[in-house]
Write a protein that holds these residues in place. Sequence first.
Motif, PDB file in Angstrom:
ATOM      1  N   PRO A 144       8.737  64.876  42.119  1.00  0.00           N
ATOM      2  CA  PRO A 144       8.031  65.084  40.811  1.00  0.00           C
ATOM      3  C   PRO A 144       8.262  64.125  40.032  1.00  0.00           C
ATOM      4  N   LEU A 145       7.190  63.616  39.131  1.00  0.00           N
ATOM      5  CA  LEU A 145       7.147  62.469  38.459  1.00  0.00           C
ATOM      6  C   LEU A 145       8.296  62.464  37.190  1.00  0.00           C
ATOM      7  N   HIS A 146       8.539  63.718  36.675  1.00  0.00           N
ATOM      8  CA  HIS A 146       9.299  63.540  35.405  1.00  0.00           C
ATOM      9  C   HIS A 146      10.772  63.367  35.644  1.00  0.00           C
ATOM     10  N   GLY A 193      13.757  61.164  37.962  1.00  0.00           N
ATOM     11  CA  GLY A 193      13.974  59.942  38.811  1.00  0.00           C
ATOM     12  C   GLY A 193      13.445  58.697  38.277  1.00  0.00           C
ATOM     13  N   SER A 194      14.046  57.451  38.593  1.00  0.00           N
ATOM     14  CA  SER A 194      13.828  56.226  38.196  1.00  0.00           C
ATOM     15  C   SER A 194      12.466  55.961  38.806  1.00  0.00           C
ATOM     16  N   ALA A 195      11.772  56.210  39.632  1.00  0.00           N
ATOM     17  CA  ALA A 195      10.540  55.761  40.018  1.00  0.00           C
ATOM     18  C   ALA A 195       9.645  56.460  39.582  1.00  0.00           C
ATOM     19  N   GLY A 196       9.829  57.758  39.266  1.00  0.00           N
ATOM     20  CA  GLY A 196       8.893  58.503  38.226  1.00  0.00           C
ATOM     21  C   GLY A 196       8.497  57.845  36.696  1.00  0.00           C
ATOM     22  N   GLU A 231      -2.617  57.547  31.213  1.00  0.00           N
ATOM     23  CA  GLU A 231      -3.312  58.795  31.700  1.00  0.00           C
ATOM     24  C   GLU A 231      -2.489  59.650  32.587  1.00  0.00           C
ATOM     25  N   LEU A 232      -1.704  59.301  33.440  1.00  0.00           N
ATOM     26  CA  LEU A 232      -0.684  60.004  34.161  1.00  0.00           C
ATOM     27  C   LEU A 232       0.210  60.614  33.292  1.00  0.00           C
ATOM     28  N   MET A 233       0.769  59.859  32.536  1.00  0.00           N
ATOM     29  CA  MET A 233       1.604  60.184  31.582  1.00  0.00           C
ATOM     30  C   MET A 233       1.175  61.512  30.648  1.00  0.00           C
ATOM     31  N   ASP A 234       0.037  61.326  30.073  1.00  0.00           N
ATOM     32  CA  ASP A 234      -0.560  62.524  29.282  1.00  0.00           C
ATOM     33  C   ASP A 234      -0.989  63.936  30.220  1.00  0.00           C
ATOM     34  N   ALA A 235      -1.175  63.498  31.360  1.00  0.00           N
ATOM     35  CA  ALA A 235      -1.094  64.683  32.217  1.00  0.00           C
ATOM     36  C   ALA A 235       0.048  65.464  32.565  1.00  0.00           C
ATOM     37  N   VAL A 236       1.371  64.717  32.811  1.00  0.00           N
ATOM     38  CA  VAL A 236       2.546  65.109  33.241  1.00  0.00           C
ATOM     39  C   VAL A 236       2.934  65.847  31.745  1.00  0.00           C
ATOM     40  N   MET A 237       2.723  65.458  30.816  1.00  0.00           N
ATOM     41  CA  MET A 237       3.248  65.976  29.397  1.00  0.00           C
ATOM     42  C   MET A 237       2.617  67.233  29.290  1.00  0.00           C
ATOM     43  N   ARG A 238       1.341  67.366  29.524  1.00  0.00           N
ATOM     44  CA  ARG A 238       0.788  68.850  29.521  1.00  0.00           C
ATOM     45  C   ARG A 238       1.391  69.977  30.517  1.00  0.00           C
ATOM     46  N   ASP A 240      21.175  69.563  36.243  1.00  0.00           N
ATOM     47  CA  ASP A 240      21.406  69.636  34.808  1.00  0.00           C
ATOM     48  C   ASP A 240      21.085  68.515  33.903  1.00  0.00           C
ATOM     49  N   SER A 241      20.797  67.471  34.807  1.00  0.00           N
ATOM     50  CA  SER A 241      20.635  66.222  34.168  1.00  0.00           C
ATOM     51  C   SER A 241      18.979  65.758  33.900  1.00  0.00           C
ATOM     52  N   THR A 242      18.253  66.608  34.551  1.00  0.00           N
ATOM     53  CA  THR A 242      16.914  66.499  34.315  1.00  0.00           C
ATOM     54  C   THR A 242      16.285  66.482  32.891  1.00  0.00           C
ATOM     55  N   ILE A 243      15.328  65.658  32.729  1.00  0.00           N
ATOM     56  CA  ILE A 243      14.681  65.424  31.342  1.00  0.00           C
ATOM     57  C   ILE A 243      13.589  66.900  31.496  1.00  0.00           C
ATOM     58  N   THR A 244      13.951  67.810  30.395  1.00  0.00           N
ATOM     59  CA  THR A 244      12.806  68.875  30.275  1.00  0.00           C
ATOM     60  C   THR A 244      12.037  68.937  28.865  1.00  0.00           C
ATOM     61  N   SER A 245      12.597  68.066  27.976  1.00  0.00           N
ATOM     62  CA  SER A 245      11.749  67.885  26.916  1.00  0.00           C
ATOM     63  C   SER A 245      10.897  66.796  26.590  1.00  0.00           C
ATOM     64  N   SER A 246       9.808  67.214  26.317  1.00  0.00           N
ATOM     65  CA  SER A 246       8.589  66.175  26.346  1.00  0.00           C
ATOM     66  C   SER A 246       8.938  64.961  25.193  1.00  0.00           C
ATOM     67  N   GLU A 247       9.719  65.052  24.318  1.00  0.00           N
ATOM     68  CA  GLU A 247      10.158  64.287  23.542  1.00  0.00           C
ATOM     69  C   GLU A 247      11.160  63.149  24.027  1.00  0.00           C
ATOM     70  N   ASP A 248      11.891  63.850  24.829  1.00  0.00           N
ATOM     71  CA  ASP A 248      13.107  63.102  25.448  1.00  0.00           C
ATOM     72  C   ASP A 248      12.454  62.218  26.591  1.00  0.00           C
ATOM     73  N   LEU A 249      11.476  62.783  27.324  1.00  0.00           N
ATOM     74  CA  LEU A 249      10.748  61.987  28.372  1.00  0.00           C
ATOM     75  C   LEU A 249       9.773  61.122  27.944  1.00  0.00           C
ATOM     76  N   GLU A 250       9.120  61.159  26.492  1.00  0.00           N
ATOM     77  CA  GLU A 250       8.621  60.084  25.984  1.00  0.00           C
ATOM     78  C   GLU A 250       9.420  58.940  25.686  1.00  0.00           C
ATOM     79  N   MET A 251      10.633  59.265  25.077  1.00  0.00           N
ATOM     80  CA  MET A 251      11.709  58.100  24.656  1.00  0.00           C
ATOM     81  C   MET A 251      12.226  57.425  25.798  1.00  0.00           C
ATOM     82  N   ALA A 252      12.212  58.260  27.091  1.00  0.00           N
ATOM     83  CA  ALA A 252      12.863  57.703  28.392  1.00  0.00           C
ATOM     84  C   ALA A 252      11.926  56.359  28.956  1.00  0.00           C
TER      85      ALA A 252
END
Length: 260
Positions: A139-141, A143-146, A155-162, A170-182
Amino acid sequence: MVTPTNQGPAPLLVLAKISDILDSFSLARPELTLAEIRDSTGLPTSTVQRLVGNLVGHGFIDRVDDRFRIGVRMAYWAAPATRGMEVLDIIGPLLKTLRDSTGETACFFKAEQHYRVCVAMAETRHALRREMHLGKILPLHAGSAGRVLLAWDTELMDAVMRDPLEPITDSTITSSEDLEMAVKKTRTDGFAITVGEREDGASGLSAPVFDSAAALVGAVTISGPTLRMPRETCEAWVEPLLATAENMTRLIGGRFPGEA
């Protein structure tokens, strides 16, 4: 008999000094002052001033106010050396060098649709390792490579956020706001470090590689068990990681966003 006059330093000696000057620059230190170049090379100030002036005059180095950086023309001169070679053939040896210098698995990931795929790797020689293989889809959301692949592809970021950001650990980012910040932080820093996002007890750090249009080609990654790669170790490996990403970019005739 006429004795030849001294015409200055031997050509090979001059080339060695020029090589030392060019080696002073890295992705982590793309711009340097004359004093910083002098400190890095150990060359006399007068020698640095003369050689840097000549390098600027021939396009090997560009001047930006009172600082200097590798000239953009270098990428165009380097391109014929790799023309006709597959990108993976070029980056393979650099992955092995990165693996040998860190002792951990070095991989190269590319984005495919809404996933990332391992397309090249140099596996660690440690018996304890995290499972990775060519063609592995992740998955893209998480790990560091993603994080890197999203940071330079809006464009890829917008698609993943949808799509829902599914938890993997337990450490996976599941919030769109947190992913945007990261992702924003990754783009600002120029690299990403993650611990335990995709797999418990695993760490990774990644940096981007670009093509001749400054478009993202993929992410080079160092990964391994957190037992051997705590965050402080990952931070210590940022500079060799960025140097590898820069070498890959230059060898494929690429350039970084913002370069003319």
